[in-house]
Design a protein around this motif. Structure first.
Motif, PDB file in Angstrom:
ATOM      1  N   LEU A 184       0.835  -1.201   0.000  1.00  0.00           N
ATOM      2  CA  LEU A 184       0.000   0.000   0.000  1.00  0.00           C
ATOM      3  C   LEU A 184       0.870   1.252   0.000  1.00  0.00           C
ATOM      4  CD1 LEU A 184      -2.741  -1.113   2.571  1.00  0.00           C
ATOM      5  CD2 LEU A 184      -3.021  -0.883   0.097  1.00  0.00           C
ATOM      6  N   ASN A 185       1.915   1.238   0.801  1.00  0.00           N
ATOM      7  CA  ASN A 185       2.858   2.363   0.798  1.00  0.00           C
ATOM      8  C   ASN A 185       3.481   2.549  -0.574  1.00  0.00           C
ATOM      9  OD1 ASN A 185       2.754   3.471   3.379  1.00  0.00           O
ATOM     10  ND2 ASN A 185       4.186   1.976   4.236  1.00  0.00           N
ATOM     11  N   ASN A 186       3.890   1.433  -1.187  1.00  0.00           N
ATOM     12  CA  ASN A 186       4.528   1.494  -2.506  1.00  0.00           C
ATOM     13  C   ASN A 186       3.623   2.150  -3.541  1.00  0.00           C
ATOM     14  OD1 ASN A 186       6.663   0.097  -1.389  1.00  0.00           O
ATOM     15  ND2 ASN A 186       6.031  -1.900  -2.208  1.00  0.00           N
ATOM     16  N   ALA A 187       2.303   1.958  -3.376  1.00  0.00           N
ATOM     17  CA  ALA A 187       1.336   2.488  -4.350  1.00  0.00           C
ATOM     18  C   ALA A 187       0.827   3.874  -3.973  1.00  0.00           C
ATOM     19  CB  ALA A 187       0.160   1.521  -4.486  1.00  0.00           C
ATOM     20  N   GLY A 188       1.376   4.446  -2.896  1.00  0.00           N
ATOM     21  CA  GLY A 188       0.957   5.780  -2.495  1.00  0.00           C
ATOM     22  C   GLY A 188      -0.381   5.825  -1.787  1.00  0.00           C
ATOM     23  N   ILE A 189      -0.789   4.696  -1.205  1.00  0.00           N
ATOM     24  CA  ILE A 189      -2.040   4.645  -0.439  1.00  0.00           C
ATOM     25  C   ILE A 189      -1.705   4.696   1.046  1.00  0.00           C
ATOM     26  CG2 ILE A 189      -4.050   3.236   0.153  1.00  0.00           C
ATOM     27  CD1 ILE A 189      -4.000   2.123  -2.664  1.00  0.00           C
ATOM     28  N   GLU A 190      -2.327   5.620   1.741  1.00  0.00           N
ATOM     29  CA  GLU A 190      -2.092   5.772   3.169  1.00  0.00           C
ATOM     30  C   GLU A 190      -3.067   4.873   3.934  1.00  0.00           C
ATOM     31  OE1 GLU A 190      -2.166   9.233   6.657  1.00  0.00           O
ATOM     32  OE2 GLU A 190      -2.611   9.751   4.564  1.00  0.00           O
ATOM     33  N   TYR A 191      -2.533   3.922   4.667  1.00  0.00           N
ATOM     34  CA  TYR A 191      -3.395   3.079   5.486  1.00  0.00           C
ATOM     35  C   TYR A 191      -3.398   3.595   6.917  1.00  0.00           C
ATOM     36  CZ  TYR A 191       0.943   0.779   7.062  1.00  0.00           C
ATOM     37  OH  TYR A 191       2.182   0.520   7.584  1.00  0.00           O
ATOM     38  N   ASN A 192      -4.433   3.282   7.647  1.00  0.00           N
ATOM     39  CA  ASN A 192      -4.612   3.750   9.019  1.00  0.00           C
ATOM     40  C   ASN A 192      -3.639   3.022   9.939  1.00  0.00           C
ATOM     41  OD1 ASN A 192      -5.465   4.361  11.602  1.00  0.00           O
ATOM     42  ND2 ASN A 192      -7.656   4.180  11.127  1.00  0.00           N
ATOM     43  N   LYS A 193      -2.583   3.719  10.345  1.00  0.00           N
ATOM     44  CA  LYS A 193      -1.543   3.076  11.153  1.00  0.00           C
ATOM     45  C   LYS A 193      -2.016   2.773  12.575  1.00  0.00           C
ATOM     46  CE  LYS A 193       2.490   4.698   8.578  1.00  0.00           C
ATOM     47  NZ  LYS A 193       1.725   5.100   7.390  1.00  0.00           N
ATOM     48  N   GLU A 194      -2.922   3.584  13.097  1.00  0.00           N
ATOM     49  CA  GLU A 194      -3.439   3.290  14.438  1.00  0.00           C
ATOM     50  C   GLU A 194      -4.273   2.017  14.422  1.00  0.00           C
ATOM     51  OE1 GLU A 194      -5.155   6.315  16.892  1.00  0.00           O
ATOM     52  OE2 GLU A 194      -4.040   7.921  15.870  1.00  0.00           O
ATOM     53  N   LEU A 195      -5.042   1.818  13.356  1.00  0.00           N
ATOM     54  CA  LEU A 195      -5.817   0.578  13.222  1.00  0.00           C
ATOM     55  C   LEU A 195      -4.870  -0.600  13.032  1.00  0.00           C
ATOM     56  CD1 LEU A 195      -8.644  -0.702  13.057  1.00  0.00           C
ATOM     57  CD2 LEU A 195      -8.605  -0.265  10.583  1.00  0.00           C
ATOM     58  N   TYR A 196      -3.818  -0.380  12.260  1.00  0.00           N
ATOM     59  CA  TYR A 196      -2.784  -1.413  12.078  1.00  0.00           C
ATOM     60  C   TYR A 196      -2.186  -1.796  13.432  1.00  0.00           C
ATOM     61  CZ  TYR A 196       1.772  -3.417  10.901  1.00  0.00           C
ATOM     62  OH  TYR A 196       2.874  -4.239  10.839  1.00  0.00           O
ATOM     63  N   ASP A 197      -1.822  -0.805  14.223  1.00  0.00           N
ATOM     64  CA  ASP A 197      -1.215  -1.079  15.539  1.00  0.00           C
ATOM     65  C   ASP A 197      -2.182  -1.820  16.452  1.00  0.00           C
ATOM     66  OD1 ASP A 197       1.109   0.155  14.756  1.00  0.00           O
ATOM     67  OD2 ASP A 197       0.601   2.093  15.654  1.00  0.00           O
ATOM     68  N   TYR A 198      -3.473  -1.474  16.331  1.00  0.00           N
ATOM     69  CA  TYR A 198      -4.477  -2.156  17.155  1.00  0.00           C
ATOM     70  C   TYR A 198      -4.467  -3.660  16.860  1.00  0.00           C
ATOM     71  CZ  TYR A 198      -9.045  -4.076  18.348  1.00  0.00           C
ATOM     72  OH  TYR A 198     -10.048  -4.888  18.815  1.00  0.00           O
ATOM     73  N   TYR A 199      -4.512  -4.014  15.569  1.00  0.00           N
ATOM     74  CA  TYR A 199      -4.525  -5.438  15.194  1.00  0.00           C
ATOM     75  C   TYR A 199      -3.188  -6.103  15.504  1.00  0.00           C
ATOM     76  CZ  TYR A 199      -9.098  -5.557  12.925  1.00  0.00           C
ATOM     77  OH  TYR A 199     -10.438  -5.546  12.680  1.00  0.00           O
ATOM     78  N   ALA A 200      -2.105  -5.401  15.181  1.00  0.00           N
ATOM     79  CA  ALA A 200      -0.777  -5.998  15.373  1.00  0.00           C
ATOM     80  C   ALA A 200      -0.511  -6.326  16.839  1.00  0.00           C
ATOM     81  CB  ALA A 200       0.301  -5.060  14.842  1.00  0.00           C
ATOM     82  N   GLY A 201      -1.177  -5.617  17.744  1.00  0.00           N
ATOM     83  CA  GLY A 201      -0.967  -5.849  19.164  1.00  0.00           C
ATOM     84  C   GLY A 201      -1.837  -6.928  19.766  1.00  0.00           C
ATOM     85  N   LEU A 202      -2.738  -7.486  18.978  1.00  0.00           N
ATOM     86  CA  LEU A 202      -3.633  -8.522  19.503  1.00  0.00           C
ATOM     87  C   LEU A 202      -2.900  -9.861  19.621  1.00  0.00           C
ATOM     88  CD1 LEU A 202      -6.901  -7.759  17.485  1.00  0.00           C
ATOM     89  CD2 LEU A 202      -6.447  -7.225  19.881  1.00  0.00           C
ATOM     90  N   PRO A 203      -3.110 -10.600  20.706  1.00  0.00           N
ATOM     91  CA  PRO A 203      -2.436 -11.895  20.857  1.00  0.00           C
ATOM     92  C   PRO A 203      -2.848 -12.902  19.787  1.00  0.00           C
ATOM     93  CG  PRO A 203      -4.095 -11.565  22.591  1.00  0.00           C
ATOM     94  CD  PRO A 203      -3.932 -10.249  21.891  1.00  0.00           C
ATOM     95  N   GLU A 204      -4.062 -12.758  19.252  1.00  0.00           N
ATOM     96  CA  GLU A 204      -4.541 -13.693  18.219  1.00  0.00           C
ATOM     97  C   GLU A 204      -3.679 -13.652  16.959  1.00  0.00           C
ATOM     98  OE1 GLU A 204      -6.396 -11.534  19.927  1.00  0.00           O
ATOM     99  OE2 GLU A 204      -8.518 -12.108  19.989  1.00  0.00           O
ATOM    100  N   LEU A 205      -2.952 -12.534  16.751  1.00  0.00           N
ATOM    101  CA  LEU A 205      -2.171 -12.389  15.527  1.00  0.00           C
ATOM    102  C   LEU A 205      -0.738 -12.859  15.673  1.00  0.00           C
ATOM    103  CD1 LEU A 205      -4.630 -10.736  14.611  1.00  0.00           C
ATOM    104  CD2 LEU A 205      -3.033  -9.245  13.430  1.00  0.00           C
ATOM    105  N   GLU A 206      -0.422 -13.403  16.814  1.00  0.00           N
ATOM    106  CA  GLU A 206       0.958 -13.790  17.081  1.00  0.00           C
ATOM    107  C   GLU A 206       1.469 -14.782  16.030  1.00  0.00           C
ATOM    108  OE1 GLU A 206       3.602 -15.647  20.730  1.00  0.00           O
ATOM    109  OE2 GLU A 206       1.582 -14.929  21.091  1.00  0.00           O
ATOM    110  N   GLU A 207       0.589 -15.722  15.626  1.00  0.00           N
ATOM    111  CA  GLU A 207       0.996 -16.734  14.652  1.00  0.00           C
ATOM    112  C   GLU A 207       0.332 -16.498  13.301  1.00  0.00           C
ATOM    113  OE1 GLU A 207       3.222 -19.064  15.235  1.00  0.00           O
ATOM    114  OE2 GLU A 207       3.475 -18.400  17.300  1.00  0.00           O
TER     115      GLU A 207
END
Length: 922
Positions: free
Chosen positions: A207-230
């Motif tokens: 998305l960055n490569n294509a010039g699309i700005e994604y919601n980084k706070e939403l990204y951080d929310y998901y990335a911090g969930l224990p369910e995403l560890e694997e």
């Protein structure tokens, strides 16, 4: 202490529940058996009526279960689904036990065997006998070129299925990415069709490569969930993936984590654009279930929440199997649907470029997307069916020619309302960011060929490519030869056209390609009457039709290229099938409740018996004629000099060569025969047991969805160049089997539900690699469309027309258009025979004119080398039982010296002819 008591109680309850389900499975099985016996005892008319009635009852019960689930709370619904999964798992336990037995056999064999056998097994599994260099300068350049072509394919293979209000491309280039699936993007499938994903691009980087700005706070929310560890997992070899597939996976469903109100509120402030990725997982050795291709409760809850809070929602379909997408019509805010399939390591780049508008999507789907995946006739005979008096599984292809769109377009002909209720996206569907007009500049329609010149003009505002699909409808006589209401004839894709720019495509095909196979008269027939030549945006959206009137019937009695007379080759089984007919839909509609589980004496005899042709002359062996293999370069297959060369080989040399042929062949230095390296796979070179860096491409379903033959050729050419740089000589690909059912575990690895599309794309890929001096092993020959029971040797029953028009057609096209010198036979018993000589010699070699080598697929216990080499299968792809193979061949030679010696000689001739065509001798 308390914790131990609680756990003890938990396991007691779990065990009790399991016993309850086991008992239920037994009772249900007994009821089904009793009902089958009751039906079998009925008169013919009553029997058919009972089958129809029972089928209708099952449909009603299925619908009732769905309604009952909807009435439950989310917690209750999840518990009910979990219990249903456990029921299904216990019911299908024999499949997984078979898987365990395979794994156990590997371990046990290695433990109890001593000496050179263990060394051979370990050598085969570790690849010690395979020498490739992936680090030289030429190899690095070949990989770099492969990466460019891989992304070009994913650019063109992505399919825009819905785009209300021109919601894509994104206007403000900002987006909220919801769901854990974004962190576990599916780049490929598993097994021999897997590829090197070491250079895969993360979705958010894309998305960055294509010039699309994604919601980084939403990204951080998901990335911090224990369910995403694997979530992203770790790379595994194809062998590990296959073993996992055979073992059936886990009971537990991981679930989709809920999004909090705070995260949702922040996302709404960031942008009104939202994206959710839906996925399914597939791997060789395991089929998928219908519920795996439907939304989970958790994913539906996420979609409901997002759709109710955002006005521009995009659904990304990241799956190699057709998914049920009816839910997108329930939510007005789902403005767009983009199918990406399993698009390879750079598919995320392509997705981002389509979202941004840098790439205008031009792909077309290769399957029919329906509201109910189990509404096709093939789904009635898909699964686990075992004979009671024969240690084999079987599968009845009672749908005949009515696979995919051939069923839906024919069954609903004249019933547009019924069609719309059944089909959501017809075969060949795909949208663009621009519009095109078509104009037929000229047409030449005659008994020899159909030629159209079609001018395609870009009438929109952005550059784009278009696909002109050409179909035909042949005259049909009720009760006569079965015919689909419409069939794909050919297609062509434009270059990228700027706004206002035009291109004239010349589209041709042989008129005889519209002929149907007449089983009664053992010939192909063009019946007299009106043939409608149709230019379509997809199979159902026809832009215009042209009529060709054939005044007299034309009968084709022999192959156009070889002159070999046609005949029915697969009727020896006398297996009684009720094959679906458009003349009597209700009376012939398939039902597995009508399956006979008792194999006839003839079937048992065909499975267990093998005839050795001893009425042949013993060939010369061990002669001293002073010839090297290179002395035969450029000679025809039947040149007399081949006999002089083959006379030099000893029986022991030939036995050793054909037995030890897993991913390589061995050198015989005194005769100038080199060793060769043979590798998988359809999405890029890989070795089943060991990872190495290599070019990686989208899976075959995405390659086919480009509808671009030139791009398929470029991929094959690129793989060929890479193979040469590594020191690889043979490629176990492409896979040409069709998507018979959405549940096929290897659908990502196959191309489509249509044989012509498979043949045109597969033939182009094969030609590209073959032109680089690579032996292309088209596979799996034939009818390997189900993974359940495949590795125990499954008996597939069909009729000659369906086999010729659907299942054999892509292979025939690839032989004739690409001139392949290799094929891989399937695990399947065709017409009651594994390595069926009518298939491998009669059809492949005699009728089609194939000259080259046939390798087995990975060898399992039922695949015996003495049967193989006397039936047209030349090499044994065996990692476990090379020594056993040699012993079996020696024992067979002692009993049938003439037959086995001739078989070995033919196998060496076929194999070495293919080797001589490789770049080794350039």
């Amino acid at each position: 202490m308390l914790e131990g008591i609680i756990m003890s109680e938990y396991f007691k309850k779990r065990k009790a529940k399991k016993q309850e389900i086991v008992q239920q499975v037994k009772e249900d099985k007994a009821k089904r058996k009793q009902r089958k016996q009751e039906i079998a005892a009925m008169p013919e008319a009553d029997r058919k009526a009972a089958i129809v009635s029972d089928k209708q009852l099952r449909k009603e019960q299925k619908q009732q279960r769905k309604e009952e689930l909807r009435s439950l709370s989310r917690k209750e619904r999840r518990a009910a689904k979990k219990e249903a999964k456990r029921y299904k798992k216990i019911k299908n336990r024999p499949i997984r036990i078979a898987g365990w037995s395979v794994v156990g056999a590997v371990v046990l064999f290695a433990v109890v065997t001593v000496g050179p056998t263990v060394s051979s097994i370990l050598g085969n599994m570790t690849g010690k006998h395979i020498t490739i260099d992936t680090t030289n300068e030429e190899a690095v350049k070949a990989r770099e070129a492969a990466d460019v072509i891989a992304e070009e394919i994913s650019d063109e293979g992505l399919v825009l299925l819905k785009n209300e209000n021109n919601s894509l491309p994104l206007a403000d280039k900002k987006i909220n990415v919801f769901g854990s699936t974004a962190f576990g993007f599916k780049y490929a499938g598993g097994g021999s069709g897997a590829s090197d994903l070491s250079r895969a691009v993360n979705l958010f980087d894309a998305l960055n490569n294509a010039g699309i700005e994604y919601n980084k706070e939403l990204y951080d929310y998901y990335a911090g969930l224990p369910e995403l560890e694997e979530a992203t997992g770790k790379g595994e070899t194809g062998a590990v993936q296959v073993v996992k597939g055979m073992l059936g996976g886990d009971d537990e469903e991981s679930g989709e984590p809920a999004v909090t109100a705070d995260a949702l509120a922040q996302a709404k402030e960031f942008s009104d654009n939202a994206m959710i990725i839906i996925q399914s997982d597939a791997v060789e050795a395991s089929d998928v279930s219908a519920d795996q291709l439907q939304l989970t409760d958790d994913m539906r809850a996420l979609i409901e929440k997002v759709a109710s809070n955002f006005s521009n929602v995009t659904i990304i379909v990241n799956a190699g199997n057709t998914f049920e997408l009816g839910f997108v019509e329930e939510f007005p805010s789902i403005q767009s649907v983009l199918w990406v399939g399993t698009p390879g390591p750079f598919g995320t780049n392509s997705l981002a470029k389509v979202l941004s508008g840098e790439v205008n999507p031009s792909g077309r789907i290769t399957d029919t997307y329906v509201y109910d995946l189990e509404s096709s006739p093939a789904s009635e005979n898909f699964g686990d069916y075992k004979y009671e008096n024969l240690d084999k599984a079987y599968l009845n292809y009672e749908e005949g020619i009515y696979v995919g769109y051939r069923f839906y377009e024919t069954y609903y002909q004249g019933n547009e309302e019924g069609y719309k209720q059944a089909v959501q996206y017809p075969f060949g569907s795909g949208l663009s960011y621009t519009t095109f007009d078509w104009n037929v500049v000229s047409q030449q329609l005659n008994s020899e060929s159909i030629e159209l010149k079609v001018e395609v003009k870009n009438t929109g505002e952005v550059a784009g490519k278009d696909v002109v699909q050409v179909y035909y409808s042949a005259p049909y006589t009720p009760g006569g030869i079965e015919k689909s209401a419409i069939n794909l004839a050919t297609f062509a894709k434009t270059k990228s056209l700027n706004p206002g720019e035009s291109e004239t495509l010349t589209i041709t095909y042989d008129t005889r390609d519209m002929a149907s196979y007449d089983m009664a008269n053992e010939s192909y027939v063009l019946e007299k009457g009106t043939y409608e030549i149709k230019l379509g945006k997809n199979v159902h959206d026809i832009d215009r039709s042209l009529s060709y009137e054939l005044p007299e019937e034309i009968v084709y009695n022999s192959d156009a290229d070889t002159g070999t007379e046609y005949k029915n080759r697969f009727t020896q089984s006398e297996n009684e099938l009720t094959v679906l007919s458009r003349n009597d839909w209700e009376g012939t509609y398939p039902s597995d409740q009508d399956n006979s589980k008792v194999a006839s004496d003839l079937v048992i005899e065909r499975v267990q018996g093998h005839e050795f042709n001893n009425d042949v002359d013993m060939p010369i062996t061990g002669a001293d004629n002073g010839l090297k293999l290179e002395d035969l370069k450029g000679l025809d297959y039947d040149d007399a000099k081949w006999d002089k060369f083959l006379d030099q080989l000893t029986v022991d040399q030939m036995i050793d060569y054909v037995s030890d042929a897993a991913y390589h062949t061995t050198a015989i230095e005194e005769h100038g025969i080199p060793n060769t390296v043979l590798l998988d796979g359809p999405a890029g070179l890989n070795f089943f047991f060991k990872k190495f860096e290599a070019g990686a491409y989208p899976t075959e379903i995405v390659i086919a969805s480009t509808w671009n033959k030139d791009l398929a050729y470029k991929m094959g050419e690129s793989i060929g160049k890479e193979a040469k740089a590594y020191g690889v000589h043979g490629w176990y690909a492409p896979a040409l089997n069709i998507h018979r059912s959405p549940l096929g575990g290897r659908n990502f690895e196959y191309m489509s539900e249509d044989p012509v599309l498979n043949g045109m794309i597969g033939g182009s890929m094969s030609k590209g690699a073959g032109d680089q001096g690579i032996t292309v092993f088209m596979k799996h020959f034939i009818m390997n469309e189900q993974e359940t029971n495949a590795r125990s040797g499954i008996l597939v029953w069909s009729n000659e027309q369906a086999m010729r028009e659907l299942h054999l057609r892509p292979f025939e096209m690839t032989v004739k258009e690409a001139g392949v010198t290799g094929a891989m036979s399937s695990f399947t018993y065709i017409d009651g025979k594994w390595a069926n000589p009518e298939l491998l010699n009669g059809m492949l070699r005699d009728e089609w004119g194939f000259e080259g080598v046939v390798s087995s697929d990975a060898v399992f216990g039922f695949m015996e080398p003495q049967i193989a080499i006397t039936s047209g299968n030349d090499l044994m792809l065996d990692i476990l039982s090379v020594t056993k193979n040699k012993e079996q061949l020696q024992e067979a030679y002692d009993k049938h010296p003439e037959a086995v010696a001739v078989g070995l000689r033919n196998s060496m001739h076929n194999s070495l002819y293919a080797t001589l065509k490789t770049y080794i001798f350039n």
